[in-house]
Scaffold this motif. Sequence first.
Motif, short mmCIF file in Angstrom:
data_model
loop_
_atom_site.label_atom_id
_atom_site.label_comp_id
_atom_site.label_asym_id
_atom_site.label_seq_id
_atom_site.Cartn_x
_atom_site.Cartn_y
_atom_site.Cartn_z
N THR A 1 0.81 -1.22 0.00
CA THR A 1 0.00 0.00 0.00
C THR A 1 0.84 1.27 0.00
N ARG B 1 2.32 6.76 -4.37
CA ARG B 1 0.87 6.97 -4.36
C ARG B 1 0.28 5.96 -3.38
N LEU C 1 -2.23 3.59 -1.49
CA LEU C 1 -3.43 2.91 -1.93
C LEU C 1 -4.10 2.27 -0.73
N THR D 1 -8.66 -1.26 -2.11
CA THR D 1 -8.22 -1.33 -3.50
C THR D 1 -7.32 -2.54 -3.72
N VAL D 2 -6.46 -2.81 -2.71
CA VAL D 2 -5.57 -3.96 -2.81
C VAL D 2 -6.39 -5.24 -2.95
N ALA E 1 -7.91 -5.50 -6.31
CA ALA E 1 -6.95 -5.82 -7.36
C ALA E 1 -6.68 -7.31 -7.44
N ARG F 1 -8.27 -0.29 -14.70
CA ARG F 1 -7.98 0.65 -13.62
C ARG F 1 -6.47 0.73 -13.36
N GLU G 1 -4.82 1.77 -10.75
CA GLU G 1 -4.35 1.28 -9.44
C GLU G 1 -4.13 -0.22 -9.47
N HIS G 2 -5.04 -0.92 -10.13
CA HIS G 2 -4.93 -2.37 -10.17
C HIS G 2 -3.69 -2.81 -10.93
N LEU H 1 -0.64 -2.14 -8.82
CA LEU H 1 -0.48 -3.12 -7.76
C LEU H 1 0.06 -4.45 -8.27
N ARG I 1 3.95 -3.17 -7.60
CA ARG I 1 4.08 -3.33 -6.15
C ARG I 1 4.23 -4.78 -5.74
#
Lengths: 342, 327
Positions: free
Chosen positions: B20, B24, B26, B30-31, B34, B42, B44-45, B48, B52
Amino acid sequence: MNHGRYRVWHWRSWSVRYAPPALLLAALLMVLLLVMAAYGLTVGSMRVPLADVVAIVMGHDESGLSARIVLDIRLPRILAAIFVGAALGVSGAIFQSISRNPLGSPDLIGFTTGAATGALTLILFFSPSVLQITLAATVGGLATALIVYLFALKGGGGGYRLILIGLGVGSTLSAVNGLLLVRGDLDDALWANIWLAGSLNGRTWSQVWPLMLGVVVLVPVVCFGARALTLLEMGDDIARQLGVPTERLRLGMIMCAVILAALATGTAGPIAFIALAAPQLSRSLLPGVALPVLCSACMGAGLLLLADLLIQALPLAVSVPVGRMTGIVGGLYLLWLLTRQR
Amino acid sequence: MLLLVLGLTLLFLLSLASITVGSRGLPLATVADAFFSFDPARNEHLLLRHLRLPRALLAVVVGGALGMAGAVMQALTRNPLADPGLLGVNAGATLAIVVAIAAWGITDMSDYMWFGLLGAAVAGAAVYLLGGVRSGLNPVRLVLAGAALSVVLLALTQIITVNSDEVIFDQFRHWAVGSLQGRSYDVLVPAAILILITLGCGLVLCRALDALSLGDDVAKALGVSPRRVWCACAAVVIILSGVATAAVGPVSFIGLAAPHLARLWVGPEHRRLLPLSMLISALLMLSADTLGRMVAHPDEVGVGIMVALIGGPFFVVLVRRWRLVRP
């Protein structure tokens, strides 16, 4: 009383103990140094005949281009090589004796890393002159050594604890150095990288004088303390019984070693291997002589001057900093030694 | 056993936290999305899953590798100060990567990885042969060979950086501090496969290492061939630290400190020491990486720097507190 390979020279109530083989070796090395220095003064991008060099150095010919080249460029560089080498050789001899470890060198107590931290900080945050870098490296190295010594003081574990603490402090500082190099401006980082390689290019008299003074004052002091230091190698208890003030002696000798290494690193940047190799070579050439301080000095001076002359004479397309040249040669030499010991 | 479960739980929680945190932030929701309801549209997905997650996994894998390499190295050399970096593999990887950058202008992380592996393998093989691993048990000689080779290789590296273009030095200085930045699956997958296989081999050696720590003669009496164990262990250390360096750059100190910490809890028995040492060093690596992203937010400090910045003072305290001193 059996003195082994030593002789004693008496004068009224004074006596001095000396080892003829060590003196002989030192004299031999000094002659070699003179020859190499003389050769170094004549060669370069402009050849100056030996007769002229002698006249210039003796002060008979002070004007003219060749006099300026010899006196202001070549002589400081050669003297820097000689005295940096001598300082590192003596410093290494002391550390090897105190840590009772043939691999002991000032680097072990985080010293070189500390000097680099000092120099890097100055290079990356202020744009300093060369002399200021010299000063910052010297101060950085001394401060690191002081911190390590203060941390190691508690309880007294002798040389071993000192080395362990030095390892910890050294790796913290090397992380700081990495951070400085990555975060700094690229131009400054490039400059810092060149300093880190260790070089004798463009040394001036103002950098050489403090170093010469330090070596001339401290090396005799170390020679004087060498005998007690040899006793210390047998262990603190025995040394104390023989009347050696162990802690005071250790502190004093470490200080001498650190100051010598600081002056050398400040002048030339980190130079690999001289501190390790010079005392080793002297010891292997002089079996039976306990702590050959003078020979280590001459040997270090000879090795560094030789390396510096080599990189000037070799027809290489790239510039090789002398600090790395000593590393390559020394490392290969050590590997060769290892393959021979079957 | 309890300790292990506890550690694994901690590792899992820390991985979540590490995922996270970043330039940025998260939220955990959201995690979860994902992973359970992945939506490739998306950002963010994608972030991740492709940045990440491999990064956190790489931290764990490399940490485990360094932890085992350090513990085995200390058992092998019978020296509590042995660090796998001493064996010259770090320097080999460094030189290979500098050559790759300077000669072919390579900038891609996964290419760095392969060059690093090549360099580490060559240097490791050289140390293996020069250190006389096959001709007998001599830890000092192995370490000396590693140290001498490191000096030579690092000198060559510096000569190259001094003589080349500033762009090359700029790339190199970022690799040389050790960082997990920008490593994705094409670094993670090969590194993880190599490391996991070697870790398995290392765990098999546990019992033999315990026997060996009683001395060569006792080990022989117990049916363990000291020479064979020694060869196998040296190979394990060289492969693990080589792959780790190739993947994330030189990271010192973890391999030295993690086994010491593990020994405080479970003592010197390798059957317990090795897993715990791996776990601790994975935890250290992951937390150093997470912290590195937090202290310089939104930028980051490389994991190699963070580890030494935290580990160095810690080690000094350790030396002062506990009587590590053996004259």
